[in-house]
Design a protein around this motif. Structure first.
Motif, PDB file in Angstrom:
ATOM      1  N   MET A   1       0.854  -1.177   0.000  1.00  0.00           N
ATOM      2  CA  MET A   1       0.000   0.000   0.000  1.00  0.00           C
ATOM      3  C   MET A   1       0.900   1.241   0.000  1.00  0.00           C
ATOM      4  N   SER A   2       0.611   2.186  -0.877  1.00  0.00           N
ATOM      5  CA  SER A   2       1.429   3.394  -0.947  1.00  0.00           C
ATOM      6  C   SER A   2       1.202   4.251   0.288  1.00  0.00           C
ATOM      7  N   ASP A   3       2.171   5.125   0.556  1.00  0.00           N
ATOM      8  CA  ASP A   3       2.046   6.025   1.702  1.00  0.00           C
ATOM      9  C   ASP A   3       0.808   6.896   1.599  1.00  0.00           C
ATOM     10  N   ASP A   4       0.512   7.381   0.376  1.00  0.00           N
ATOM     11  CA  ASP A   4      -0.656   8.234   0.157  1.00  0.00           C
ATOM     12  C   ASP A   4      -1.940   7.499   0.548  1.00  0.00           C
ATOM     13  N   ARG A   5      -2.050   6.259   0.119  1.00  0.00           N
ATOM     14  CA  ARG A   5      -3.239   5.473   0.440  1.00  0.00           C
ATOM     15  C   ARG A   5      -3.336   5.197   1.934  1.00  0.00           C
ATOM     16  N   PHE A   6      -2.227   4.875   2.532  1.00  0.00           N
ATOM     17  CA  PHE A   6      -2.213   4.623   3.975  1.00  0.00           C
ATOM     18  C   PHE A   6      -2.607   5.885   4.736  1.00  0.00           C
ATOM     19  N   ASP A   7      -2.003   7.024   4.365  1.00  0.00           N
ATOM     20  CA  ASP A   7      -2.327   8.286   5.029  1.00  0.00           C
ATOM     21  C   ASP A   7      -3.802   8.637   4.864  1.00  0.00           C
ATOM     22  N   TYR A   8      -4.325   8.419   3.659  1.00  0.00           N
ATOM     23  CA  TYR A   8      -5.740   8.711   3.396  1.00  0.00           C
ATOM     24  C   TYR A   8      -6.631   7.888   4.335  1.00  0.00           C
ATOM     25  N   TRP A   9      -6.394   6.587   4.418  1.00  0.00           N
ATOM     26  CA  TRP A   9      -7.232   5.732   5.257  1.00  0.00           C
ATOM     27  C   TRP A   9      -7.045   6.020   6.742  1.00  0.00           C
ATOM     28  N   ARG A  10      -5.850   6.373   7.122  1.00  0.00           N
ATOM     29  CA  ARG A  10      -5.601   6.757   8.519  1.00  0.00           C
ATOM     30  C   ARG A  10      -6.404   8.006   8.865  1.00  0.00           C
ATOM     31  N   LEU A  11      -6.383   8.995   7.973  1.00  0.00           N
ATOM     32  CA  LEU A  11      -7.154  10.226   8.194  1.00  0.00           C
ATOM     33  C   LEU A  11      -8.649   9.955   8.183  1.00  0.00           C
ATOM     34  N   LYS A  12      -9.068   9.069   7.308  1.00  0.00           N
ATOM     35  CA  LYS A  12     -10.495   8.730   7.251  1.00  0.00           C
ATOM     36  C   LYS A  12     -10.942   8.087   8.565  1.00  0.00           C
ATOM     37  N   LEU A  13     -10.145   7.157   9.065  1.00  0.00           N
ATOM     38  CA  LEU A  13     -10.480   6.533  10.350  1.00  0.00           C
ATOM     39  C   LEU A  13     -10.484   7.557  11.481  1.00  0.00           C
ATOM     40  N   ARG A  14      -9.532   8.484  11.429  1.00  0.00           N
ATOM     41  CA  ARG A  14      -9.472   9.538  12.447  1.00  0.00           C
ATOM     42  C   ARG A  14     -10.739  10.397  12.380  1.00  0.00           C
ATOM     43  N   ALA A  15     -11.131  10.780  11.162  1.00  0.00           N
ATOM     44  CA  ALA A  15     -12.334  11.602  11.001  1.00  0.00           C
ATOM     45  C   ALA A  15     -13.565  10.867  11.533  1.00  0.00           C
ATOM     46  N   LEU A  16     -13.674   9.597  11.208  1.00  0.00           N
ATOM     47  CA  LEU A  16     -14.816   8.807  11.683  1.00  0.00           C
ATOM     48  C   LEU A  16     -14.816   8.690  13.204  1.00  0.00           C
ATOM     49  N   LEU A  17     -13.646   8.533  13.779  1.00  0.00           N
ATOM     50  CA  LEU A  17     -13.552   8.476  15.240  1.00  0.00           C
ATOM     51  C   LEU A  17     -14.000   9.794  15.862  1.00  0.00           C
ATOM     52  N   TRP A  18     -13.539  10.916  15.289  1.00  0.00           N
ATOM     53  CA  TRP A  18     -13.955  12.219  15.805  1.00  0.00           C
ATOM     54  C   TRP A  18     -15.471  12.384  15.695  1.00  0.00           C
ATOM     55  N   LEU A  19     -16.034  11.927  14.589  1.00  0.00           N
ATOM     56  CA  LEU A  19     -17.494  12.005  14.432  1.00  0.00           C
ATOM     57  C   LEU A  19     -18.194  11.168  15.489  1.00  0.00           C
ATOM     58  N   LEU A  20     -17.680   9.982  15.716  1.00  0.00           N
ATOM     59  CA  LEU A  20     -18.252   9.088  16.720  1.00  0.00           C
ATOM     60  C   LEU A  20     -18.221   9.731  18.106  1.00  0.00           C
ATOM     61  N   LEU A  21     -17.163  10.470  18.365  1.00  0.00           N
ATOM     62  CA  LEU A  21     -17.017  11.134  19.664  1.00  0.00           C
ATOM     63  C   LEU A  21     -17.708  12.500  19.718  1.00  0.00           C
ATOM     64  N   GLY A  22     -18.324  12.898  18.624  1.00  0.00           N
ATOM     65  CA  GLY A  22     -19.024  14.181  18.594  1.00  0.00           C
ATOM     66  C   GLY A  22     -18.108  15.380  18.470  1.00  0.00           C
ATOM     67  N   ARG A  23     -16.895  15.161  18.058  1.00  0.00           N
ATOM     68  CA  ARG A  23     -15.915  16.250  17.922  1.00  0.00           C
ATOM     69  C   ARG A  23     -15.909  16.733  16.465  1.00  0.00           C
ATOM     70  N   LEU A  24     -16.886  17.540  16.127  1.00  0.00           N
ATOM     71  CA  LEU A  24     -17.094  17.948  14.742  1.00  0.00           C
ATOM     72  C   LEU A  24     -15.954  18.797  14.191  1.00  0.00           C
TER      73      LEU A  24
END
Length: 190
Positions: A1-24
């Protein structure tokens, strides 16, 4: 997996976690970082627009929604609906109308787009077109009181008491509180 793809998915998971925690705000930042990696990413644009709207940052949300539909014009009727909804909420009815219409081109059964189009057409004082849009909304969502309510209001404002009364009678069968509200507001008894 390229770094770009890994970074993208890491950020996506982070965003989803923030949403789950209500941290808009934190989620909006993470979606922004995703867009720094992939400026035209449909998921990140749609998600950030939604979060920005929730944060009350409507102008920024509109910019993201406009960018989304300019880069991905046929991806989804919902993208056009969301833009139209934001524009309508900002009092930009003349701009919202073509966005609602484009959403309906992509999905003619999108009942909430018919409803939004009806509201916009009322504001633009194009009442005959508004009636047609609201009727279509009520055909698609016959048990939702919103389209019926607006339709009755339009008829009452046009002094078409018979049509308004028919709707009030209809609403009494499944939304008696809305029927009572219309009676109170219009002075019309079924």
């Amino acid at each position: 997996m390229s770094d770009d793809r890994f970074d993208y998915w890491r950020l996506k998971l982070r965003a989803l976690l923030w949403l789950l925690l209500g941290r808009l705000e934190a989620a909006a930042i993470a979606f922004g970082e995703m867009l720094a990696l992939r400026p035209d990413d449909a998921y990140a644009l749609a998600s950030r627009a939604h979060v920005l709207a929730q944060l009350g940052r409507r102008d920024e949300a509109i910019r993201d929604a406009q960018r989304l539909i300019s880069r991905h014009p046929t991806r989804s009727a919902a993208d056009w609906f969301n833009l139209a909804f934001l524009l309508e909420g900002a009092g930009r009815s003349a701009e919202a109308e073509p966005a609602f219409r484009r959403a309906l081109d992509l999905d003619p059964k999108l009942d909430r787009a018919w409803y939004g189009l009806g509201l916009v057409l009322i504001r633009l004082d194009r009442v005959d077109e508004a009636i047609a849009a609201l009727k279509r909304n009520t055909e698609l969502q016959p048990m939702s009181p919103y389209g019926w309510y607006q339709l009755a209001r339009v008829y009452a404002d046009r002094h078409d008491a018979d049509e308004a009364r028919k709707i009030i009678r209809h609403l009494q069968g499944f939304e008696p509180q809305v029927a009572t509200q219309l009676q109170r507001e219009t002075g019309l008894a079924p």
